[in-house]
Scaffold this motif. Structure first.
Motif, PDB file in Angstrom:
ATOM      1  N   VAL A  27      41.275  40.729  97.042  1.00  0.00           N
ATOM      2  CA  VAL A  27      41.461  40.862  98.905  1.00  0.00           C
ATOM      3  C   VAL A  27      43.078  39.959  98.188  1.00  0.00           C
ATOM      4  N   ASN A  28      41.989  38.852  98.000  1.00  0.00           N
ATOM      5  CA  ASN A  28      42.866  37.647  98.587  1.00  0.00           C
ATOM      6  C   ASN A  28      42.992  36.946  97.283  1.00  0.00           C
ATOM      7  N   SER A  29      43.589  35.424  97.648  1.00  0.00           N
ATOM      8  CA  SER A  29      43.787  34.320  96.794  1.00  0.00           C
ATOM      9  C   SER A  29      45.476  33.496  97.653  1.00  0.00           C
ATOM     10  N   GLU A  30      45.218  33.448  98.347  1.00  0.00           N
ATOM     11  CA  GLU A  30      46.366  32.309  99.309  1.00  0.00           C
ATOM     12  C   GLU A  30      45.029  31.726  99.740  1.00  0.00           C
ATOM     13  N   ARG A  31      44.456  31.881 100.022  1.00  0.00           N
ATOM     14  CA  ARG A  31      43.568  30.936 100.011  1.00  0.00           C
ATOM     15  C   ARG A  31      42.507  30.554  99.831  1.00  0.00           C
ATOM     16  N   GLY A  32      42.584  30.377  98.485  1.00  0.00           N
ATOM     17  CA  GLY A  32      41.567  29.793  97.543  1.00  0.00           C
ATOM     18  C   GLY A  32      40.414  28.786  97.434  1.00  0.00           C
ATOM     19  N   GLY A  33      39.173  29.058  96.701  1.00  0.00           N
ATOM     20  CA  GLY A  33      38.396  27.536  97.559  1.00  0.00           C
ATOM     21  C   GLY A  33      37.572  27.204  95.571  1.00  0.00           C
ATOM     22  N   ARG A  34      36.647  26.948  95.464  1.00  0.00           N
ATOM     23  CA  ARG A  34      36.240  26.260  94.260  1.00  0.00           C
ATOM     24  C   ARG A  34      35.458  27.093  93.755  1.00  0.00           C
ATOM     25  N   GLY A  35      35.409  28.422  92.415  1.00  0.00           N
ATOM     26  CA  GLY A  35      34.325  29.019  92.195  1.00  0.00           C
ATOM     27  C   GLY A  35      34.494  30.005  91.217  1.00  0.00           C
ATOM     28  N   PHE A  36      33.441  30.935  91.338  1.00  0.00           N
ATOM     29  CA  PHE A  36      33.909  31.779  90.529  1.00  0.00           C
ATOM     30  C   PHE A  36      34.636  32.666  90.758  1.00  0.00           C
ATOM     31  N   LEU A  37      35.299  33.030  89.344  1.00  0.00           N
ATOM     32  CA  LEU A  37      36.631  34.722  89.780  1.00  0.00           C
ATOM     33  C   LEU A  37      35.902  35.391  89.707  1.00  0.00           C
TER      34      LEU A  37
END
Length: 344
Positions: free
Chosen positions: A160-170
């Motif tokens: 869906v979106n990767s512009e506002r990523g966090g810290r976690g699993f792909l």
């Protein structure tokens, strides 16, 4: 890209302890990986913290740490490098596209769209005595793009979106963990709400009971959409999650509307599959150079425990029975070939 490329997908029957299975895949990876593929994977993993990756896996899926230890031995790498590159924790990947639907009979249809040079081209039957056995398309060997386990749970990812990523699993690692540990969509939904998510993804799922759901998931939280039949593409639909979509979701919306139209008439399974693997279909794409070419089409049947597979456009389809492979411990074939052609 060449005018036509032959795409060969290998099928691996992985048996043994978690460590033994990891070592088998590590040896296979070492023999087959290209320098350019390995260089690309390592560039994406430069920022991964191996200590955090180890801790995260130890909390939710410690058996995968054993598999990665075996993978490291098979590759003749140190474990820290393997954790950074293959754990699926905090890894970065380019966008990918996918369309899935679950019809009135409970069959799960799916296309996976990406670039063939960054595609594992592996189907893995992962046998396990401690966890669930599954069949699915691998990503970075450890993860899965989609798959079905021996309880009839089917799950697939949708970027869906990767512009506002966090810290976690792909997402591929998440799909793999779900297939290993969850028996039905309710279990999988609960698990998705507990996991830390790197990016925004949809997870489309169905199980042997016929229930189907979409979990919209990302660093900000999760939302569940329960639908039967079901269609899912690459955007969030719920009011609370729509703000996390990419700016341009026109293509995803078009595919979603088209897939929904297919659910209205009572199409036969073979006719439905043609809407996925025919090159003239609005669900099939040839823009491989921009990470949006259809690589595989698959139909998972939870009740029959079968996977019907086509590589590329409108090529020979082959079917694997998960229960038969589990019983006989052999594969009916070890590769599937297809030809992919770029669009004009």
């Amino acid at each position: 890209m060449d005018e036509k490329d032959l795409l060969k997908v290998n099928i691996l029957n992985i048996v043994g302890t978690d460590f033994q299975k990891g070592k088998q895949m590590g040896c296979e990876f070492k023999k087959t990986v290209s320098y350019s593929e390995l260089d690309t994977i390592q560039k994406w993993s430069n920022s991964v913290d191996s200590v955090m990756a180890r801790a995260a896996l130890n909390e939710v899926a410690p058996h995968l740490l054993e598999e990665l230890a075996g993978f490291a031995e098979g590759m003749e790498w140190n474990l820290e490098s393997v954790l950074k590159t293959f754990s699926g924790f905090d890894l970065e990947l380019p966008p990918m596209g996918c369309t899935a639907l679950v019809d009135h009979s409970g069959r799960y249809y799916r296309n996976y769209d990406f670039h063939h040079k960054l595609y594992d081209a592996r189907i893995i039957v992962n046998h396990s005595e401690q966890h669930l056995t599954s069949i699915g398309f691998s990503q970075h060997r450890l993860g899965r793009l989609d798959g079905m386990n021996d309880k009839g749970l089917v799950v697939g990812l949708h970027f869906v979106n990767s512009e506002r990523g966090g810290r976690g699993f792909l997402a591929p690692s998440i799909v793999r963990i779900i297939l290993d540990l969850c028996s039905n969509v309710d279990d999988a939904c609960d698990f998705l709400y507990r996991l830390p998510h790197k990016y925004c993804y949809n997870y489309s799922m169905t199980d042997a009971s016929g229930k189907s759901i979409i979990v919209e998931a990302g660093p900000q939280g999760c939302n569940t959409i329960t639908e039967s039949p079901l269609a899912c593409t690459n955007h969030f639909r719920s009011e609370g999650m729509r703000g996390w979509n990419r700016e341009n979701i026109k293509g995803s919306m078009n595919r979603w509307h088209y897939a929904n139209q297919l659910l209205e008439p009572s199409l036969q399974p073979g006719d439905m599959f043609q809407h996925f693997n025919q090159p003239t279909s609005p669900l099939f794409f040839k823009d491989y150079d921009h990470f949006f070419g259809t690589l595989h089409s698959v139909v998972y049947s939870p009740k029959e425990q079968t996977a019907k597979i086509s590589i590329g456009a409108n090529h020979e389809t082959k079917t694997i029975s998960l229960q038969k492979v589990m019983k006989e411990h052999t594969l009916p074939f070890t590769e599937i070939e297809g030809v992919i052609e770029p669009g004009e």
